[in-house]
Design a protein around this motif. Structure first.
Motif, PDB file in Angstrom:
ATOM      1  N   ALA A 225     -46.753  10.454 -45.435  1.00 35.76           N
ATOM      2  CA  ALA A 225     -45.322  10.732 -45.540  1.00 35.76           C
ATOM      3  C   ALA A 225     -44.558   9.420 -45.543  1.00 35.76           C
ATOM      4  O   ALA A 225     -44.927   8.472 -44.839  1.00 35.76           O
ATOM      5  CB  ALA A 225     -44.847  11.606 -44.388  1.00 35.76           C
ATOM      6  N   ILE A 226     -43.501   9.380 -46.348  1.00 40.90           N
ATOM      7  CA  ILE A 226     -42.573   8.247 -46.360  1.00 40.90           C
ATOM      8  C   ILE A 226     -41.171   8.819 -46.143  1.00 40.90           C
ATOM      9  O   ILE A 226     -40.720   9.675 -46.902  1.00 40.90           O
ATOM     10  CB  ILE A 226     -42.591   7.481 -47.694  1.00 40.90           C
ATOM     11  CG1 ILE A 226     -44.004   7.042 -48.064  1.00 40.90           C
ATOM     12  CG2 ILE A 226     -41.657   6.267 -47.629  1.00 40.90           C
ATOM     13  CD1 ILE A 226     -44.114   6.454 -49.472  1.00 40.90           C
ATOM     14  N   VAL A 227     -40.502   8.343 -45.097  1.00 39.81           N
ATOM     15  CA  VAL A 227     -39.131   8.766 -44.820  1.00 39.81           C
ATOM     16  C   VAL A 227     -38.288   7.517 -44.608  1.00 39.81           C
ATOM     17  O   VAL A 227     -38.809   6.442 -44.297  1.00 39.81           O
ATOM     18  CB  VAL A 227     -39.053   9.695 -43.583  1.00 39.81           C
ATOM     19  CG1 VAL A 227     -39.804  10.994 -43.823  1.00 39.81           C
ATOM     20  CG2 VAL A 227     -39.590   8.991 -42.339  1.00 39.81           C
ATOM     21  N   GLY A 228     -36.977   7.658 -44.779  1.00 38.02           N
ATOM     22  CA  GLY A 228     -36.084   6.517 -44.640  1.00 38.02           C
ATOM     23  C   GLY A 228     -34.954   6.796 -43.677  1.00 38.02           C
ATOM     24  O   GLY A 228     -34.462   7.925 -43.565  1.00 38.02           O
ATOM     25  N   ILE A 229     -34.529   5.761 -42.975  1.00 36.27           N
ATOM     26  CA  ILE A 229     -33.438   5.871 -42.011  1.00 36.27           C
ATOM     27  C   ILE A 229     -32.098   5.798 -42.741  1.00 36.27           C
ATOM     28  O   ILE A 229     -31.890   4.964 -43.617  1.00 36.27           O
ATOM     29  CB  ILE A 229     -33.546   4.745 -40.963  1.00 36.27           C
ATOM     30  CG1 ILE A 229     -34.780   4.978 -40.068  1.00 36.27           C
ATOM     31  CG2 ILE A 229     -32.282   4.666 -40.110  1.00 36.27           C
ATOM     32  CD1 ILE A 229     -35.046   3.866 -39.075  1.00 36.27           C
ATOM     33  N   GLU A 230     -31.200   6.696 -42.363  1.00 33.60           N
ATOM     34  CA  GLU A 230     -29.825   6.669 -42.867  1.00 33.60           C
ATOM     35  C   GLU A 230     -28.872   6.112 -41.825  1.00 33.60           C
ATOM     36  O   GLU A 230     -27.960   5.348 -42.158  1.00 33.60           O
ATOM     37  CB  GLU A 230     -29.374   8.072 -43.260  1.00 33.60           C
ATOM     38  CG  GLU A 230     -27.935   8.140 -43.741  1.00 33.60           C
ATOM     39  CD  GLU A 230     -27.441   9.552 -43.977  1.00 33.60           C
ATOM     40  OE1 GLU A 230     -26.309   9.701 -44.474  1.00 33.60           O
ATOM     41  OE2 GLU A 230     -28.168  10.505 -43.654  1.00 33.60           O
ATOM     42  N   ALA A 231     -29.040   6.504 -40.579  1.00 34.81           N
ATOM     43  CA  ALA A 231     -28.197   6.017 -39.483  1.00 34.81           C
ATOM     44  C   ALA A 231     -29.066   5.259 -38.492  1.00 34.81           C
ATOM     45  O   ALA A 231     -30.102   5.766 -38.057  1.00 34.81           O
ATOM     46  CB  ALA A 231     -27.498   7.178 -38.785  1.00 34.81           C
ATOM     47  N   ASP A 232     -28.659   4.045 -38.143  1.00 38.91           N
ATOM     48  CA  ASP A 232     -29.392   3.218 -37.187  1.00 38.91           C
ATOM     49  C   ASP A 232     -28.371   2.598 -36.246  1.00 38.91           C
ATOM     50  O   ASP A 232     -27.750   1.575 -36.556  1.00 38.91           O
ATOM     51  CB  ASP A 232     -30.185   2.136 -37.923  1.00 38.91           C
ATOM     52  CG  ASP A 232     -31.171   1.416 -37.009  1.00 38.91           C
ATOM     53  OD1 ASP A 232     -31.129   1.648 -35.782  1.00 38.91           O
ATOM     54  OD2 ASP A 232     -31.980   0.614 -37.523  1.00 38.91           O
ATOM     55  N   THR A 233     -28.173   3.242 -35.101  1.00 42.67           N
ATOM     56  CA  THR A 233     -27.129   2.818 -34.169  1.00 42.67           C
ATOM     57  C   THR A 233     -27.684   2.666 -32.767  1.00 42.67           C
ATOM     58  O   THR A 233     -28.762   3.169 -32.441  1.00 42.67           O
ATOM     59  CB  THR A 233     -25.976   3.844 -34.134  1.00 42.67           C
ATOM     60  OG1 THR A 233     -26.472   5.082 -33.609  1.00 42.67           O
ATOM     61  CG2 THR A 233     -25.411   4.082 -35.526  1.00 42.67           C
ATOM     62  N   ASN A 234     -26.931   1.992 -31.935  1.00 36.74           N
ATOM     63  CA  ASN A 234     -27.305   1.804 -30.538  1.00 36.74           C
ATOM     64  C   ASN A 234     -27.151   3.131 -29.801  1.00 36.74           C
ATOM     65  O   ASN A 234     -26.040   3.663 -29.695  1.00 36.74           O
ATOM     66  CB  ASN A 234     -26.406   0.741 -29.911  1.00 36.74           C
ATOM     67  CG  ASN A 234     -26.784   0.430 -28.462  1.00 36.74           C
ATOM     68  OD1 ASN A 234     -27.523   1.174 -27.820  1.00 36.74           O
ATOM     69  ND2 ASN A 234     -26.274  -0.678 -27.949  1.00 36.74           N
ATOM     70  N   LEU A 348     -39.266   3.920 -43.232  1.00 30.77           N
ATOM     71  CA  LEU A 348     -38.636   2.753 -43.836  1.00 30.77           C
ATOM     72  C   LEU A 348     -37.356   2.403 -43.084  1.00 30.77           C
ATOM     73  O   LEU A 348     -36.659   3.283 -42.586  1.00 30.77           O
ATOM     74  CB  LEU A 348     -38.300   3.022 -45.300  1.00 30.77           C
ATOM     75  CG  LEU A 348     -39.466   3.389 -46.221  1.00 30.77           C
ATOM     76  CD1 LEU A 348     -38.955   3.638 -47.631  1.00 30.77           C
ATOM     77  CD2 LEU A 348     -40.529   2.299 -46.222  1.00 30.77           C
ATOM     78  N   PRO A 349     -37.008   1.113 -43.014  1.00 29.88           N
ATOM     79  CA  PRO A 349     -35.741   0.727 -42.385  1.00 29.88           C
ATOM     80  C   PRO A 349     -34.565   1.220 -43.221  1.00 29.88           C
ATOM     81  O   PRO A 349     -34.740   1.727 -44.336  1.00 29.88           O
ATOM     82  CB  PRO A 349     -35.813  -0.804 -42.386  1.00 29.88           C
ATOM     83  CG  PRO A 349     -36.672  -1.126 -43.577  1.00 29.88           C
ATOM     84  CD  PRO A 349     -37.712  -0.034 -43.616  1.00 29.88           C
ATOM     85  N   ILE A 350     -33.362   1.060 -42.709  1.00 38.81           N
ATOM     86  CA  ILE A 350     -32.192   1.594 -43.390  1.00 38.81           C
ATOM     87  C   ILE A 350     -32.031   1.031 -44.794  1.00 38.81           C
ATOM     88  O   ILE A 350     -31.535   1.714 -45.699  1.00 38.81           O
ATOM     89  CB  ILE A 350     -30.925   1.359 -42.535  1.00 38.81           C
ATOM     90  CG1 ILE A 350     -29.787   2.236 -43.037  1.00 38.81           C
ATOM     91  CG2 ILE A 350     -30.557  -0.112 -42.491  1.00 38.81           C
ATOM     92  CD1 ILE A 350     -28.598   2.306 -42.096  1.00 38.81           C
ATOM     93  N   THR A 351     -32.501  -0.187 -45.022  1.00 41.12           N
ATOM     94  CA  THR A 351     -32.396  -0.772 -46.360  1.00 41.12           C
ATOM     95  C   THR A 351     -33.292  -0.049 -47.362  1.00 41.12           C
ATOM     96  O   THR A 351     -33.024  -0.082 -48.561  1.00 41.12           O
ATOM     97  CB  THR A 351     -32.766  -2.268 -46.322  1.00 41.12           C
ATOM     98  OG1 THR A 351     -31.962  -2.922 -45.331  1.00 41.12           O
ATOM     99  CG2 THR A 351     -32.537  -2.944 -47.661  1.00 41.12           C
TER     100      THR A 351
END
Length: 417
Positions: A225-234, A348-351
Motif C-alpha cells: 500500500a502507498i498512502v500520502g499525508i494531507e495534514a501534518d500538524t503538531n 509518503l510525506p506531505i510533499t
C-alpha cells in the motif's frame, strides 16, 4: 402595439449579447468545442473517446490483448484481464511492491468535451505516462461502476446506491476497485509529476525511528500500500482542527495505491457498513414524519462517512493492530519529510501527494520540483458547493478557535444556525 424601432433593436442586441456571453461561459466552464478538444487533447480522444466497449474506456498492453481469448466487451472484463496478467507478467507490479501496475480513474461519463478544462489537461498528462510506459489504464464511468458493483460487490450494491450523493459513491468505489483489482487510483484533478513506476525508491524503504519513543521500524516486507499525508500538524496544538482536519496527521484520498485485498480496505468497508447499520437503527426510533426527511446518512459529513477521515481511520486502525504504531509518529516535521514504511504500508510525506500548495507549506510541503513529489493536486473540489454557514464556520474556527464541530461541507447541515 409594436415597440419603437430603436427599442426593438436594443432588445435584439441585448438578446444576442446574452446568448454570446452564455456561450462563452459555457465554453469556458466545459472546455473547448469537440473539434478543438480533440486537437488539444489527442490522447483523450484516442483512448477515452475512441475506446470500444461499455462502462468507460481502457488501455492494455497489446501483448496482453493479443494473448487473450476473451473479447473485451466491457470494462469489467478488461479489469479482470489486467488483474490476471499483472500477477503473471514480470513487470506487472510497481517496483518493490505487490501493487499491480494499473492506473484507475473515474468520472460520470466519457464525454470529455464537457469536462472541466483542468480535468481535460490532467487526464491528458496521465495518458501520456500510460502511453510512454504502456501502463494498463482503466477509466470507469457510471455504467462501468454499476457493472463492477454487480460483479464484485452484489451484497453491497443496495447500500452503495443508498449513499446520499455521488461523492460518497466515488469515495467508496476507489476503495473497492483497489480491493478487487488493485493498482493506483488518482483523482481527475491530479497530474503526474512522476510515473507511478517511480513512486517507490530504495530510500523510501530504509528503517526509521519514532522521534518520541525511539521505537525502530525496520520492515523488510514488499510494499502492499502507498498512502500520502494531507495534514501534518503538531498534535499538541489545535492547529489541525482550526484548519478543518479531524486528525493531526490525516491522509489524502485523492491518490493511493494498493495490492488487491489489502486488509485496510476491508476495514474501510466494514466501518462504512457499521455506520449505515447504526444510522438505520437510530432512524427507526424517530417519529415517522422525521424518518421521511432523509436516510439519516444525510446528517453525516462526507469527509467522515466515506472521505479522508474514514480512510485515515481505517489505515490507522490497521497499522495500530499490525505494528503498534503511534500514529503521530508519521509526522515529517521532525525529519524534513521522510517516507516511512510501516509493515507493508509506505506512508509518503506531505510533499508526496500535496506539493506546491501554499496551504500546505506550514506543514512541510515542498515544491513540485522536489524529488519526493509524486503528483500535484489542483483541488478542483467539484463536489463542494459554496455555503454561507460553512464559510462562517471556517472563519469561526480559524479566527477564534471555536465552532469545532460545525459542518465543513455545504450539503450537510448537522448543526443548527
Amino acid at each position: 402595439m409594436l415597440l419603437p424601432r430603436h427599442f426593438r433593436r436594443l432588445v435584439a442586441v441585448a438578446v444576442l449579447v446574452t446568448i454570446f456571453v452564455n456561450w462563452r461561459l459555457l465554453r469556458h466552464t466545459h472546455g473547448p468545442a469537440v473539434a478543438d478538444a480533440r486537437a488539444q487533447y489527442p490522447l483523450i480522444a484516442k483512448y477515452i473517446e475512441g475506446g470500444k466497449g461499455s462502462g468507460g474506456a481502457w488501455h492494455l498492453p497489446q501483448t496482453w490483448t493479443d494473448a487473450s481469448n476473451t473479447p473485451l466487451i466491457d470494462i469489467v472484463t478488461a479489469a479482470q484481464l489486467a488483474l490476471n496478467r499483472s500477477s503473471t507478467d514480470p513487470s506487472g507490479h510497481l517496483p518493490h511492491s505487490n501493487i499491480p501496475r494499473i492506473i484507475h480513474q473515474t468520472w460520470k461519463d466519457t464525454r470529455f468535451e464537457t469536462w472541466r478544462p483542468k480535468y481535460q489537461a490532467s487526464v491528458e498528462k496521465w495518458l501520456r505516462v500510460v502511453e510512454e510506459e504502456d501502463i494498463p489504464y482503466l477509466f470507469w464511468d457510471d455504467a462501468g461502476v454499476a457493472q463492477f458493483m454487480r460483479v464484485f460487490e452484489p451484497e453491497l450494491e443496495a447500500e452503495f446506491y443508498g449513499l446520499p450523493s455521488p461523492v460518497e459513491r466515488s469515495d467508496v468505489f476507489r476503495v473497492l476497485v483497489c480491493k478487487w483489482i488493485g493498482g493506483v487510483y488518482v483523482d481527475m484533478d491530479t497530474e503526474p509529476l512522476q510515473s507511478p513506476t517511480s513512486w517507490i525508491t530504495p530510500t523510501d524503504l530504509i528503517p526509521w525511528t519514532d522521534f518520541k519513543t525511539s521505537k525502530l521500524y525496520h520492515s523488510t516486507k514488499p510494499v502492499n500500500a502507498i498512502v500520502g499525508i494531507e495534514a501534518d500538524t503538531n498534535p499538541d496544538t489545535d492547529t489541525y482542527w482550526r484548519m478543518g482536519y479531524f486528525f493531526p496527521i490525516q491522509l489524502t484520498q485523492w491518490a493511493f495505491a494498493f495490492a488487491p485485498h489489502h486488509p485496510a480496505l476491508q476495514l474501510f468497508i466494514d466501518r462504512l457498513r457499521e455506520t449505515i447499520r447504526l444510522v438505520a437503527r437510530d432512524q427507526q426510533t424517530l417519529p415517522e414524519s422525521e424518518q421521511q426527511r432523509g436516510t439519516g446518512l444525510d446528517w453525516i459529513d462526507p469527509v467522515n462517512l466515506t472521505g479522508p477521515i474514514a480512510f485515515t481511520d481505517s489505515v490507522r486502525t490497521y497499522l495500530d493492530t499490525k505494528a503498534d504504531l503511534r500514529w503521530n509518529a508519521l509526522t515529517g516535521l521532525h525529519d524534513d519529510g521522510k517516507s516511512k514504511l510501516v509493515e507493508d504500508v509506505l506512508v509518503l510525506p506531505i510533499t508526496g501527494f500535496s506539493p506546491g500548495s501554499a496551504r500546505f507549506r506550514s506543514m512541510g510541503s515542498k515544491s513540485v520540483t522536489d524529488s519526493s513529489a509524486r503528483l500535484y493536486h489542483h483541488a478542483e473540489g467539484s463536489w463542494r458547493h459554496w455555503s454561507l454557514r460553512v464559510e462562517m464556520g471556517k472563519f469561526c474556527r480559524t479566527a477564534f478557535g471555536k465552532c469545532r464541530d460545525w459542518s465543513k461541507v455545504s450539503n450537510r447541515e448537522s448543526w443548527i444556525f
